[in-house]
Scaffold this motif. Sequence first.
Motif, mmCIF file in Angstrom:
data_model
loop_
_atom_site.group_PDB
_atom_site.id
_atom_site.type_symbol
_atom_site.label_atom_id
_atom_site.label_comp_id
_atom_site.label_asym_id
_atom_site.label_seq_id
_atom_site.Cartn_x
_atom_site.Cartn_y
_atom_site.Cartn_z
ATOM 1 N N TYR A 76 -34.691 -3.678 -21.452
ATOM 2 C CA TYR A 76 -35.310 -4.959 -21.084
ATOM 3 C C TYR A 76 -36.826 -4.736 -21.129
ATOM 4 O O TYR A 76 -37.371 -4.020 -20.278
ATOM 5 C CB TYR A 76 -34.894 -5.377 -19.672
ATOM 6 C CG TYR A 76 -33.425 -5.648 -19.497
ATOM 7 C CD1 TYR A 76 -32.915 -6.942 -19.596
ATOM 8 C CD2 TYR A 76 -32.536 -4.613 -19.201
ATOM 9 C CE1 TYR A 76 -31.569 -7.192 -19.413
ATOM 10 C CE2 TYR A 76 -31.180 -4.860 -19.020
ATOM 11 C CZ TYR A 76 -30.699 -6.150 -19.138
ATOM 12 O OH TYR A 76 -29.366 -6.396 -18.945
ATOM 13 N N PRO A 77 -37.542 -5.289 -22.096
ATOM 14 C CA PRO A 77 -38.982 -5.001 -22.237
ATOM 15 C C PRO A 77 -39.791 -5.251 -20.972
ATOM 16 O O PRO A 77 -40.791 -4.571 -20.730
ATOM 17 C CB PRO A 77 -39.407 -5.949 -23.368
ATOM 18 C CG PRO A 77 -38.158 -6.202 -24.151
ATOM 19 C CD PRO A 77 -37.048 -6.200 -23.149
ATOM 20 N N ARG A 78 -39.347 -6.194 -20.142
ATOM 21 C CA ARG A 78 -40.124 -6.539 -18.954
ATOM 22 C C ARG A 78 -40.351 -5.339 -18.032
ATOM 23 O O ARG A 78 -41.359 -5.272 -17.332
ATOM 24 C CB ARG A 78 -39.406 -7.655 -18.192
ATOM 25 C CG ARG A 78 -40.207 -8.301 -17.104
ATOM 26 C CD ARG A 78 -41.396 -9.112 -17.639
ATOM 27 N NE ARG A 78 -40.996 -10.359 -18.241
ATOM 28 C CZ ARG A 78 -41.306 -10.713 -19.483
ATOM 29 N NH1 ARG A 78 -42.012 -9.891 -20.255
ATOM 30 N NH2 ARG A 78 -40.934 -11.882 -19.964
ATOM 31 N N PHE A 79 -39.441 -4.373 -18.065
ATOM 32 C CA PHE A 79 -39.542 -3.247 -17.139
ATOM 33 C C PHE A 79 -40.493 -2.158 -17.623
ATOM 34 O O PHE A 79 -40.713 -1.170 -16.921
ATOM 35 C CB PHE A 79 -38.154 -2.675 -16.858
ATOM 36 C CG PHE A 79 -37.318 -3.578 -15.999
ATOM 37 C CD1 PHE A 79 -37.396 -3.517 -14.621
ATOM 38 C CD2 PHE A 79 -36.482 -4.525 -16.570
ATOM 39 C CE1 PHE A 79 -36.644 -4.367 -13.819
ATOM 40 C CE2 PHE A 79 -35.723 -5.380 -15.783
ATOM 41 C CZ PHE A 79 -35.810 -5.309 -14.404
ATOM 42 N N SER A 80 -41.063 -2.321 -18.801
ATOM 43 C CA SER A 80 -42.107 -1.398 -19.249
ATOM 44 C C SER A 80 -43.460 -2.114 -19.359
ATOM 45 O O SER A 80 -44.382 -1.612 -19.975
ATOM 46 C CB SER A 80 -41.733 -0.777 -20.602
ATOM 47 O OG SER A 80 -41.539 -1.786 -21.578
ATOM 48 N N GLN A 81 -43.556 -3.297 -18.743
ATOM 49 C CA GLN A 81 -44.789 -4.076 -18.784
ATOM 50 C C GLN A 81 -45.394 -4.204 -17.393
ATOM 51 O O GLN A 81 -44.683 -4.413 -16.417
ATOM 52 C CB GLN A 81 -44.507 -5.475 -19.353
ATOM 53 C CG GLN A 81 -44.027 -5.464 -20.791
ATOM 54 C CD GLN A 81 -43.536 -6.836 -21.245
ATOM 55 O OE1 GLN A 81 -42.939 -7.572 -20.477
ATOM 56 N NE2 GLN A 81 -43.788 -7.160 -22.502
ATOM 57 N N ARG A 82 -46.690 -4.100 -17.316
ATOM 58 C CA ARG A 82 -47.409 -4.334 -16.068
ATOM 59 C C ARG A 82 -47.980 -5.747 -16.075
ATOM 60 O O ARG A 82 -47.953 -6.439 -17.102
ATOM 61 C CB ARG A 82 -48.529 -3.304 -15.888
ATOM 62 C CG ARG A 82 -49.595 -3.334 -16.976
ATOM 63 C CD ARG A 82 -50.661 -2.282 -16.739
ATOM 64 N NE ARG A 82 -51.636 -2.271 -17.824
ATOM 65 C CZ ARG A 82 -52.689 -3.066 -17.889
ATOM 66 N NH1 ARG A 82 -52.909 -3.959 -16.927
ATOM 67 N NH2 ARG A 82 -53.526 -2.994 -18.901
ATOM 68 N N VAL A 83 -48.500 -6.170 -14.941
ATOM 69 C CA VAL A 83 -49.067 -7.510 -14.801
ATOM 70 C C VAL A 83 -50.580 -7.435 -14.925
ATOM 71 O O VAL A 83 -51.225 -6.573 -14.323
ATOM 72 C CB VAL A 83 -48.684 -8.115 -13.441
ATOM 73 C CG1 VAL A 83 -49.446 -9.411 -13.198
ATOM 74 C CG2 VAL A 83 -47.183 -8.368 -13.375
ATOM 75 N N GLN A 84 -51.128 -8.347 -15.702
ATOM 76 C CA GLN A 84 -52.586 -8.452 -15.845
ATOM 77 C C GLN A 84 -53.010 -9.860 -15.443
ATOM 78 O O GLN A 84 -52.630 -10.837 -16.085
ATOM 79 C CB GLN A 84 -53.007 -8.150 -17.280
ATOM 80 C CG GLN A 84 -54.513 -8.212 -17.512
ATOM 81 C CD GLN A 84 -54.878 -7.711 -18.900
ATOM 82 O OE1 GLN A 84 -54.803 -6.526 -19.199
ATOM 83 N NE2 GLN A 84 -55.260 -8.633 -19.778
ATOM 84 N N LEU A 85 -53.787 -9.960 -14.384
ATOM 85 C CA LEU A 85 -54.234 -11.253 -13.875
ATOM 86 C C LEU A 85 -55.498 -11.702 -14.596
ATOM 87 O O LEU A 85 -56.314 -10.888 -15.029
ATOM 88 C CB LEU A 85 -54.503 -11.171 -12.373
ATOM 89 C CG LEU A 85 -53.288 -10.902 -11.477
ATOM 90 C CD1 LEU A 85 -53.740 -10.554 -10.069
ATOM 91 C CD2 LEU A 85 -52.374 -12.113 -11.447
ATOM 92 N N ASP A 86 -55.664 -13.010 -14.717
ATOM 93 C CA ASP A 86 -56.906 -13.578 -15.249
ATOM 94 C C ASP A 86 -57.173 -14.893 -14.534
ATOM 95 O O ASP A 86 -56.435 -15.281 -13.629
ATOM 96 C CB ASP A 86 -56.825 -13.767 -16.768
ATOM 97 C CG ASP A 86 -55.629 -14.606 -17.195
ATOM 98 O OD1 ASP A 86 -55.475 -15.733 -16.679
ATOM 99 O OD2 ASP A 86 -54.839 -14.133 -18.037
ATOM 100 N N ALA A 87 -58.194 -15.600 -14.950
ATOM 101 C CA ALA A 87 -58.628 -16.807 -14.238
ATOM 102 C C ALA A 87 -57.597 -17.923 -14.286
ATOM 103 O O ALA A 87 -57.535 -18.761 -13.378
ATOM 104 C CB ALA A 87 -59.950 -17.302 -14.807
#
Length: 513
Positions: A76-87
Amino acid sequence: MLAFDHKIESFPKNKNTMVKRLKPVHTVERMSKVDTAWLRMDSSSNLMMILGVWIIRPKVSYQAVCARIEERLLKYPRFSQRVQLDATGASWVTDTDFRITRHVVREKLPASAKQNPQQALQTRLGELAIQPLDMRHPLWEFRLIEHYDGGSVLLVRIHHCIADGLALIAVTQSLVDGGAEPPPHKHRAQAESPWAAAEDWMSHTLIEPLTVAAVKALDAAGDGAAQAFGALGDPRHALEMLVEKGFTKGMSGSADMAKLAYQVLRDGAALALMPDDSATRLKGQPGQAKRVAWCQPMPLDEVRAVGKALQCSINDVLLACVAGAIGQYLRGHGDPIVGKEIRAMVPVNLRPMSEAYKLGNQFGLAPVVLPIGLDNPVERVFEVRKRMGELKGSMQPLLAFALLAVAGVLIKPVQDAMLNLFSKKTTAVMTNVPGPREKLQFCGSTLEQTLFWVPQSGTVGLGVSILSYGGGVQFGIISDTTLCPNPQAIIDHFAPEFDRLSWLTLMLPWGKE
């Protein structure tokens, strides 16, 4: 949408030679507005994190668990992705520094845990419930206690922005021996059910106008909050837009549209005008500490037999036991409960389970009012059956889904105001999930017990979990220690309440209508 970037990295081969290779730096995928909502709902009292525990016997090794999770979960690709916040929101970004050992870690209970291992485990889970996950990496974690009461324990923490609890059940099922992998491509059954068209219509006609259309208004203008509230507060307007845009293709005609508009308005008003909960010690301003408790499994066949005898569902029986246990807890503290009711928000799945592998959040919330003031168990179960029947066919879960989706992308004061709408009217969040009838295997061992808790939002301080698995049913509670310092005291009433109901059921005058 995916974006790729690369950089040239140099690695020394020897003193006189440099080897260069092309290495992907990151991929970027925009996070949906609904998932962004859950990401932004974290507070000091309630983290939007799903908490789970697996009790496994005999014990499993750390190496085997790492290998299994890396092999299955990372498909599941989501489990190797981190979160990046922006405006304007957030994105999923591939973690180029991903290491399985960062997300699967060893855990040890204190030496004193040998005296009461379950209590020590519950204490540790309470501590983990208020520890944020590391935002620099994918928002999930498994902690393995290799030696626990003749076996092992796997503690699970997954942020709600990755997926809702119902979708994560499908994910965790893929981790067990023989578990199914996610489809490599978009899955669609060879022979669609007669309801497939209706499901597509519901998705486009209800979920889209009440959520996606509303939150898109936030991107359209600086005063998007007002526009979102306007769209949400006038469902007829949203439905009229659907007609103009052709979303209602397939409906039988304007009569259906009028009926739908009326139902949306009726259920929307019912949701907005819900009376506040009865005042109890379980409501108030939560603190910043949690406690977790659960009971041993009760035989599911006995619950089913009582339900059949009373012409009620298993769900009716279990919810009546929850109401009775909470009522007994409050009575035991000297609180008057006659005539009192509390409201629990129950997640309702809004997608086919065959598509759960897509992850994300797609569920609504049904407000279930529990009659804690009724002392007679049979009377209580009939009252629960009546109230559950009144909820069938309601659009309140869809409307609650819309409200929560919008709440997480508004400015903080407005978001808090919307969440308080639910908090004032809600004492608990409750899940009731049917699991496999047979016990599963994990890395060659038996998964003896499995429990999980979904987070509470706003000022809600009580979470109740009901899970049937392997022929048994278990109750679990997570509570804020300011409002309920000892959730085990509620848990201890579940079995006696079911026993009371069973005995009274046997004593009823059978043979008469």
